[in-house]
Design a protein around this motif. Structure first.
Motif, PDB file in Angstrom:
ATOM      1  N   GLU A  94     -13.353 -13.785  25.607  1.00 53.02           N
ATOM      2  CA  GLU A  94     -13.139 -13.952  24.166  1.00 53.02           C
ATOM      3  C   GLU A  94     -12.504 -15.303  23.823  1.00 53.02           C
ATOM      4  OE1 GLU A  94     -11.612 -11.716  26.060  1.00 53.02           O
ATOM      5  OE2 GLU A  94      -9.456 -11.722  25.670  1.00 53.02           O
ATOM      6  N   GLN A  95     -12.099 -16.033  24.864  1.00 52.26           N
ATOM      7  CA  GLN A  95     -11.538 -17.370  24.612  1.00 52.26           C
ATOM      8  C   GLN A  95     -12.589 -18.465  24.771  1.00 52.26           C
ATOM      9  OE1 GLN A  95      -8.304 -16.474  23.006  1.00 52.26           O
ATOM     10  NE2 GLN A  95      -8.341 -18.609  23.693  1.00 52.26           N
TER      11      GLN A  95
ATOM     12  N   ASN B 145      -3.600 -11.746  26.660  1.00 58.37           N
ATOM     13  CA  ASN B 145      -4.898 -11.962  27.286  1.00 58.37           C
ATOM     14  C   ASN B 145      -4.748 -12.137  28.801  1.00 58.37           C
ATOM     15  OD1 ASN B 145      -6.259 -11.777  24.884  1.00 58.37           O
ATOM     16  ND2 ASN B 145      -6.051 -13.961  24.455  1.00 58.37           N
TER      17      ASN B 145
ATOM     18  N   ILE C  78     -13.108 -12.806  14.765  1.00 60.16           N
ATOM     19  CA  ILE C  78     -12.815 -14.229  14.914  1.00 60.16           C
ATOM     20  C   ILE C  78     -12.611 -14.527  16.403  1.00 60.16           C
ATOM     21  CG2 ILE C  78     -11.224 -16.084  14.209  1.00 60.16           C
ATOM     22  CD1 ILE C  78     -12.765 -14.839  11.852  1.00 60.16           C
ATOM     23  N   PRO C  79     -13.224 -15.606  16.914  1.00 54.74           N
ATOM     24  CA  PRO C  79     -13.090 -15.927  18.341  1.00 54.74           C
ATOM     25  C   PRO C  79     -11.628 -15.839  18.804  1.00 54.74           C
ATOM     26  CG  PRO C  79     -14.641 -17.432  17.340  1.00 54.74           C
ATOM     27  CD  PRO C  79     -14.102 -16.563  16.229  1.00 54.74           C
ATOM     28  N   GLY C  80     -11.459 -15.280  19.971  1.00 53.27           N
ATOM     29  CA  GLY C  80     -10.131 -15.018  20.485  1.00 53.27           C
ATOM     30  C   GLY C  80      -9.843 -13.529  20.485  1.00 53.27           C
ATOM     31  N   LYS C  81     -10.517 -12.821  19.594  1.00 48.58           N
ATOM     32  CA  LYS C  81     -10.308 -11.379  19.473  1.00 48.58           C
ATOM     33  C   LYS C  81     -11.058 -10.670  20.591  1.00 48.58           C
ATOM     34  CE  LYS C  81      -9.244  -7.551  17.375  1.00 48.58           C
ATOM     35  NZ  LYS C  81      -7.836  -7.148  17.315  1.00 48.58           N
ATOM     36  N   ARG C  82     -10.308  -9.982  21.435  1.00 48.25           N
ATOM     37  CA  ARG C  82     -10.948  -9.303  22.563  1.00 48.25           C
ATOM     38  C   ARG C  82     -11.784  -8.127  22.074  1.00 48.25           C
ATOM     39  NH1 ARG C  82      -7.451  -7.705  27.634  1.00 48.25           N
ATOM     40  NH2 ARG C  82      -7.381  -9.975  27.720  1.00 48.25           N
TER      41      ARG C  82
ATOM     42  N   ARG D  73      -9.789 -24.990  16.297  1.00 50.94           N
ATOM     43  CA  ARG D  73      -9.383 -23.954  17.258  1.00 50.94           C
ATOM     44  C   ARG D  73      -9.264 -24.567  18.644  1.00 50.94           C
ATOM     45  NH1 ARG D  73     -10.147 -18.578  16.410  1.00 50.94           N
ATOM     46  NH2 ARG D  73      -8.974 -18.500  18.349  1.00 50.94           N
TER      47      ARG D  73
ATOM     48  N   TYR E  98     -17.967 -15.379  22.815  1.00 46.43           N
ATOM     49  CA  TYR E  98     -18.373 -15.653  21.445  1.00 46.43           C
ATOM     50  C   TYR E  98     -19.502 -16.677  21.499  1.00 46.43           C
ATOM     51  CZ  TYR E  98     -14.707 -12.954  19.284  1.00 46.43           C
ATOM     52  OH  TYR E  98     -13.939 -11.907  18.846  1.00 46.43           O
TER      53      TYR E  98
ATOM     54  N   ASP F 183      -7.454 -23.973  20.930  1.00 40.32           N
ATOM     55  CA  ASP F 183      -7.156 -22.984  21.977  1.00 40.32           C
ATOM     56  C   ASP F 183      -8.407 -22.458  22.664  1.00 40.32           C
ATOM     57  OD1 ASP F 183      -7.614 -21.876  19.288  1.00 40.32           O
ATOM     58  OD2 ASP F 183      -7.321 -19.906  20.217  1.00 40.32           O
ATOM     59  N   LEU F 184      -9.563 -22.617  22.035  1.00 37.17           N
ATOM     60  CA  LEU F 184     -10.791 -22.068  22.620  1.00 37.17           C
ATOM     61  C   LEU F 184     -11.408 -23.041  23.623  1.00 37.17           C
ATOM     62  CD1 LEU F 184     -12.541 -20.723  19.360  1.00 37.17           C
ATOM     63  CD2 LEU F 184     -11.227 -19.382  21.035  1.00 37.17           C
TER      64      LEU F 184
END
Ligand SMILES: Cc1ncc(C[n+]2csc(CCOP(=O)(O)OP(=O)(O)O)c2C)c(N)n1
Ligand code: SF4
Ligand SMILES: [Mg+2]
Lengths: 275, 575
Positions: A45-46, A2, B416-420, A86, A66, A88-89
């Motif tokens: 996306e994070q 990323n 799923i969140p994190g997926k670009r 999660r 998201y 990490d988000l």
């Protein structure tokens, strides 16, 4: 994988046209969101933007992150479940004064107390915009509406006092019209560990045209940010509701449940039951 | 006179709160199960936290048992202070033996009315003669002697339980058990348990609530949100330490509104998630269950049913949440509703529910009940089954990602969140394939169809129901009543009546074709449920064609519907 993107505010905007009325303060809040995200260089996306129901709660889909547009008043709970599983988000919760202080009021107290690392943004317009102009917990007692002819006569709720008393780790108030300043505060709130609460005064031009004057009423707080709850509380005693800026930067350790290695054999758990 | 060995013997131990009746009962169960017998213990409690009445209802057998007896062979009243409050739940008859302490008050009137033989043993006074002696340990000694257990057999579980209380406590209990043994020496009790069938199977002793929790973890659950409520709390309390061991997390919520939204959030993040509650909590969760349905987020909600409506009877069983589980949500909201049929099935059904929720991206409600949830039963270790949650996720994303894309089976790959490139906003608003809010008729209908068809088109296999036997007479029931029905059917077989059992484990989506096939050739149907209003019967009438003539046997809690009662209903209808 990323690698940071170009990190322009536009990268965080979706192509969806907001349903907001022309002149609504929430447009500015959206600009502050995208500027803050760009400032932090977070990959979209994070980021997860979680909301409830209301004009303000429409914001997730207007970002390119998201998002979750859930039910009325429960965004903080949904966000808590997401963040603890999660970590990490980057989790940002968006709400309104009805969504966050009325139907979701209990979750506000417990989110402050729980101190999970997330940022809670309430776009406060002192009215229920989406349902067309009923009083909210921050509406002035004399404000006349169809549902409260002659005013509610009920004392407004003071969100910053509640946040401070309940244990929020970062507390600020912003004005939507000050887009860059608000973006800076949001970026700091996101960086600050634990539960950060940012109340953004965001006029509802349709049901509170009087709020167009807010740009003249807001003023920087006379006292700067503090890490001392007592000092923060004293500042709130003289708060006219239009003090802008960071009130409190706390040092509590965020809540983060311990997570063990995931490779244990499930039959370990059965030992409890063996005869 | 020597009597033939009984296939099962039932014992009730009652006492006021603090009397230790439940400890006596649990020790008996553990003793018998450790020695190879099977057994079941349920408790019935008054509303008080401490100081109310409590009874342990135990059934020991040479074969697996999952339901209560029609009546009790042995009733021990450590005292009778509040026993009248649940006298109706503890039936005794002329063949029963009642042990009563003359200083423990009068036995409830039902004892005298039953014609049971009453033997007085002064358990309190006997306990006083032992330093730190307790009447419930005297009672344990009495019961053990009457059942033919050796003292050594009884000591083992007690010693384990008291290990951290030190040798003095263990000694006091041993002494009291011995005194109880002595006191029972002259009491006649003409029943003894048949020898257990020799078995090499690994056996477990656990409650339905524990089985639910383990089933969830086996199915892949790694997050739980918890708000305590009787009789579901043990699920959450078992998950709290055990989820951590498998890399999971439990979060205590501020209320059930938060609990269910928390699991929607964690599941959105990719973690299979569960919460457990009872009727009042399920009522609070309904709005968010609709959100999970519309936004297609898999979650599992276990409802351990208790007497309702409102606060109802928190400590006692009923099957009255069927309606809210099936019809509670506003809008057209297809989802999954499942019901385990026994303590051991609590494990399978919860695991399967997790698998189904994940596979179908839909919420699953698991309807357990207080009886199963809080019953402790010896079972053979359930086999490992292959149902482990497998969510269809978006791995290759090219171009515009459509979260709610139309697919052949109605299940859309979930990013799923994190997926670009897979960013989308999950929404409870009616949405298009891309997830964008819309109020157009076409999108609304398309998404309603999709959510219905993905459930209706799924192959649920044989697990959808228990279908046993081929008789023209069928019992249609569900949940924990399945075990009582099965036993009634065994008894009817002895009378020469062939009765079929049909008990759906999957209540939603409905499977009319499968039920029709299961009822093929049936001329009489007896519908059995623990409700006042006949919720299951009405559900069957609404969704299925029932052949032949139909009768209903339904009653609200807390009085259990017993195998004997069902057996009688079968016999009555036949004649
Ligand atoms: C359970 C439930 N009750 C009521 C509503 C109706 N409702 C939608 S938005 C809203 C108030 C929103 O006010 P606020 O949070 O201040 O948002 P604003 O529109 O002012 O930005 C209400 C009452 C709803 N959607 N759900
Ligand atoms: S009603 Fe008010 S809050 Fe809602 S979009 Fe219009 S101006 Fe904004
Ligand atoms: Mg508002």
């Amino acid at each position: 994988m990323n690698a940071p993107l170009a990190c322009k505010p536009a990268d965080y905007k979706s192509e969806i046209k907001p349903i907001w009325c022309p002149g609504c303060g929430d447009y500015h809040v959206l600009m502050s969101f995208t500027r803050a995200f760009a400032q932090l260089g977070l990959p979209p996306e994070q980021i997860a933007v979680i909301s409830g129901i209301g004009c303000s709660s429409r914001i997730p889909a207007y970002t390119n992150c998201y998002g979750f547009h859930g039910v009325h008043g429960r965004s903080l709970a949904l966000a808590a479940g997401l963040k603890v599983t999660r970590p990490d988000l980057t989790v940002v919760v968006a709400s309104g004064d009805g969504d966050g202080y009325s139907i979701g009021g209990n979750h506000f107290l417990h989110a402050c107390r729980r101190n999970i690392d997330m940022t809670y943004v309430v776009m406060d317009n002192h009215i229920y915009g989406m349902t067309k102009g009923q009083p909210s917990p921050t509406t002035e007692p004399e404000f006349d509406t169809a549902l409260s002819p002659g005013g509610t006569g009920v004392r407004p709720f003071h969100p910053l006092v509640v946040a401070l008393a309940s244990g929020a780790n970062f507390i600020a108030r912003c004005f939507s019209g000050e887009v860059n300043e608000t973006a800076d505060v949001l970026a700091e709130a996101i960086r600050h560990p634990g539960f950060s609460f940012v109340e953004i005064l965001s006029p509802c031009v349709t049901f509170r045209p009087d709020e167009k004057n807010w740009k003249d009423q807001v003023h920087p707080a006379s006292v700067g940010a503090t890490a001392d709850q007592g000092k923060a509380a004293r500042r709130l005693m003289t708060d006219d509701g239009f003090n802008i800026g960071i009130l409190y930067r706390g040092g509590r350790t965020p809540y983060r449940p311990a997570v063990a290695a995931t490779n244990i054999d499930l039959s370990e758990l059965e030992k409890d039951f063996e005869l | 006179m020597t009597m033939a060995a009984s296939p099962s013997i039932s014992i009730a131990v009652v006492g006021s709160g603090g009397s230790g009746a439940l400890t006596t009962g649990n020790s008996l169960l553990e003793t018998a199960c450790a020695a190879g017998w099977h057994g079941l213990l349920t408790r019935t409690l008054g509303p008080q936290i401490r100081g109310g009445e409590a009874a342990a209802l135990i059934r020991l057998a040479a074969h697996p048992v999952e339901c209560l007896p029609d009546q009790f062979d042995l009733l021990i009243g450590i005292d009778w202070l509040n026993a009248h409050r649940f006298g109706a739940e503890i039936k005794v008859g002329p063949q029963s033996l009642v042990i009563s302490d003359p200083r423990g008050g009068e036995p409830p009137p039902m004892v005298a009315q039953s014609g049971a033989r009453v033997v007085e043993i002064p358990m309190k006074d006997m306990a006083k003669s032992i330093p730190d002696g307790r009447p419930n340990m005297i009672a344990l000694g009495i019961a053990s002697r009457l059942l033919g257990f050796t003292a050594e057999l009884v000591f083992a579980p007690i010693e384990k339980k008291l290990a951290d209380k030190g040798p003095a406590a263990i000694e006091a209990s041993r002494a009291a058990i011995n005194v109880g043994f002595g006191a029972a020496a002259t009491v006649e009790f003409d029943r003894h348990l048949a020898e257990p069938r020799p078995s090499t199977a690994r056996r477990w002793l656990l409650s339905g609530n524990e089985a639910v929790a383990l089933g969830a973890i086996r199915g892949g659950v790694r997050f739980a949100a918890a708000y305590p409520i009787t009789p579901a709390t043990e699920i959450l309390e078992w998950l709290a330490p055990n989820l951590v061991k498998v890399g999971g997390v439990l979060l205590q919520a501020e209320d059930e509104l938060a609990a269910i939204n928390m699991i929607i959030g964690s599941s959105f993040g990719g973690t299979p998630s569960i919460t457990a509650t009872s009727g009042p909590g399920l009522s609070l969760m309904i709005e968010a269950l609709g959100l999970a349905t519309a936004s297609e987020i898999p979650i599992v909600v276990v409802d351990v049913m208790r007497g309702g409506p409102s606060t109802g009877i928190p400590t006692k069983s009923e099957q009255t949440d069927l309606n809210i589980a099936i019809y509670g949500m506003h809008g057209d909201a297809p989802h999954l509703v499942l019901a385990p049929q026994s303590v051991s099935d609590c494990l399978f059904t919860t695991q399967w529910a997790t698998y189904l929720a994940e596979s179908l991206q839909a919420p699953a409600i698991v309807l357990s009940d207080q009886f199963m949830g809080q019953a402790r039963v010896a079972i053979e270790r359930p086999a490992d089954v292959a149902f482990i949650g497998q969510r269809c996720t978006a791995t290759e994303i090219t171009g515009d990602y459509k979260r709610y894309a139309m697919t052949a089976d109605g299940v859309s790959p979930m990013s799923i969140p994190g997926k670009r490139g897979g960013q989308y906003t999950a929404d409870g608003l009616t949405h298009s394939e891309r997830g964008l809010p819309t109020s157009g008729a076409t999108d609304h209908l398309a998404q309603l169809d999709k959510r219905r068809d993905k459930l209706d088109g799924f192959n649920f296999g044989d697990h959808w129901a228990s279908v046993e036997g081929t008789g023209e007479f069928a019992i249609l029931t569900w949940g924990s009543l399945t075990s009582a029905a099965r036993e009634a059917i065994e008894r009817a077989a002895v009378d020469g009546i062939d009765v079929r059992l049909v008990a759906p484990r999957l209540l939603l989506p409905t499977l009319p074709e499968q039920l029709t096939a299961a009822l093929k050739g049936v001329k009489r149907i007896l519908v059995i449920e623990q409700t006042h209003g006949g919720q299951f019967h009405k559900y069957l009438r609404a969704h299925y064609d029932l052949p032949g003539s139909v009768r209903a046997l339904n009653r609200p809690g807390p009085l259990p519907i017993t195998a004997g009662e069902i057996h009688r209903a079968i016999a009555d209808w036949r004649s």
